[in-house]
Design an enzyme around this catalytic site. Structure first.
Site, PDB file in Angstrom:
ATOM      1  N   LYS A  13       0.848  -1.187   0.000  1.00  0.00           N
ATOM      2  CA  LYS A  13       0.000   0.000   0.000  1.00  0.00           C
ATOM      3  C   LYS A  13       0.881   1.233   0.000  1.00  0.00           C
ATOM      4  O   LYS A  13       2.059   1.199   0.391  1.00  0.00           O
ATOM      5  CB  LYS A  13      -0.940   0.017   1.215  1.00  0.00           C
ATOM      6  CG  LYS A  13      -0.238  -0.009   2.594  1.00  0.00           C
ATOM      7  CD  LYS A  13       0.279   1.320   3.082  1.00  0.00           C
ATOM      8  CE  LYS A  13       0.930   1.208   4.461  1.00  0.00           C
ATOM      9  NZ  LYS A  13       1.649   2.451   4.852  1.00  0.00           N
ATOM     10  N   ASP A  24      -2.942  -1.203  10.439  1.00  0.00           N
ATOM     11  CA  ASP A  24      -3.084  -1.201   8.980  1.00  0.00           C
ATOM     12  C   ASP A  24      -3.738  -2.458   8.427  1.00  0.00           C
ATOM     13  O   ASP A  24      -4.092  -2.496   7.242  1.00  0.00           O
ATOM     14  CB  ASP A  24      -1.707  -1.040   8.312  1.00  0.00           C
ATOM     15  CG  ASP A  24      -1.152   0.366   8.445  1.00  0.00           C
ATOM     16  OD1 ASP A  24      -1.884   1.255   8.921  1.00  0.00           O
ATOM     17  OD2 ASP A  24       0.020   0.575   8.079  1.00  0.00           O
TER      18      ASP A  24
END
Length: 297
Positions: A8, A140
């Site tokens: 990401k 996350d």
């Protein structure tokens, strides 16, 4: 089949406050890229989770893949599936993402494990449950579980689906490893950026409040960022050492990558090109798995 564990990028990251427990409030925009690790799973009834290859310096019990598998087994047991104790798997990790780079590799590995084993073990736990398990493993992990680009607030747990432009990125990893705690504990870290709504933030130039501290403490990161900024808007992702430059086309990114390779030919700096994607490759693989499973019935 191979299950992707994509990286990401934090397209922006702002620190808006600090809680009494020391955690930081933030606003960040997560987007996946079509580049990452790969995991394969062979289910068995041994009750054991075996992972190969071992990650140097990381004990099995500290490996987020192992933790995710154990958490999934425990949740299934708690929900009335006593056979969960016998669930086992042999997991192979093909690691390409650099550790400590801010690309979310460990969190993504954990999410892929939750998604894949939930399907392979036929547990069929809902996505909300998997995201809750993921949050206990790391802030996350839920965004990787849900698989949609997202605007995150709070300490990262409040997710709002988002659809930022899917650009091409040149991502580089300087020869530096950065500990998140060193950045978030730094006395000069900005902790009072104004909270703004997503619509407003999308109209403004993107930034990262951690970048000033990282470039201050790590000259190699500052050097590579300065070089990238000659060619395209560039910044730090997360609190790691990875930097990314954004481009409208793959060709434009490749031209700069070639220049970058010449620029760093005497060093082993890691660099690659990837496409930003708002739907995680993991969820596309999950859909393919379910389709294949349905076809086999």
């Amino acid at each position: 089949m191979a299950w992707p564990s994509p990286a990401k990028l934090n397209l922006f990251l702002y620190i808006t406050g600090q809680l009494a427990n020391g955690y930081h409030e933030l606003q960040t925009l997560f987007q996946f890229i079509d580049f990452g690790d790969t995991l394969t799973f062979a289910a068995n009834n041994s009750g054991n989770i075996h992972i190969e290859p071992a990650i140097s310096g990381v004990a099995l019990e500290d490996n987020l893949i192992w933790k995710a598998a154990q958490a999934l087994k425990q949740e299934a047991f708690n929900q009335g599936y006593p056979e969960a104790a016998q669930l086992g798997a042999h997991i192979h990790l093909t690691k390409v993402l650099p550790m400590g780079g801010g690309l979310g590799g460990g969190s993504s590995n954990a999410a892929t494990t939750l998604i894949a084993l939930n399907a392979i073990w036929n547990l069929n736990l809902p996505m909300d449950t998997l995201a809750e398990l993921g949050l206990k493993l790391g802030a996350d992990v839920p965004v990787f579980v849900r698989g949609q680009a997202a605007f995150a607030e709070g300490v990262g747990e409040k997710l709002t689906p988002a659809t930022p432009e899917e650009k091409w990125y040149l991502v580089i990893k300087p020869e530096t490893n950065i500990a998140t705690v060193d950045i978030f504990s730094h006395q000069n870290l900005t902790r009072n950026t104004e909270k703004r709504d997503l619509h407003t933030l999308l109209q403004l130039p993107y930034g990262n409040d951690c970048q000033k501290i990282v470039t201050l403490l790590y000259p190699e990161v500052a050097k590579q960022l300065s070089w990238l900024l000659q060619y395209a808007p560039s910044r730090l992702t997360g609190t790691g050492s990875c930097l990314f430059a954004e481009f409208d086309t793959q060709q434009a990114a490749e031209i700069v990558l070639e220049k970058f390779n010449d620029h760093t030919k005497l060093n082993s700096v890691f660099g690659f090109i990837a496409k930003g994607v708002n739907i995680s490759p993991l969820h596309k693989t999950l859909a393919d798995y379910k389709q294949a499973d349905n076809n086999s019935i």
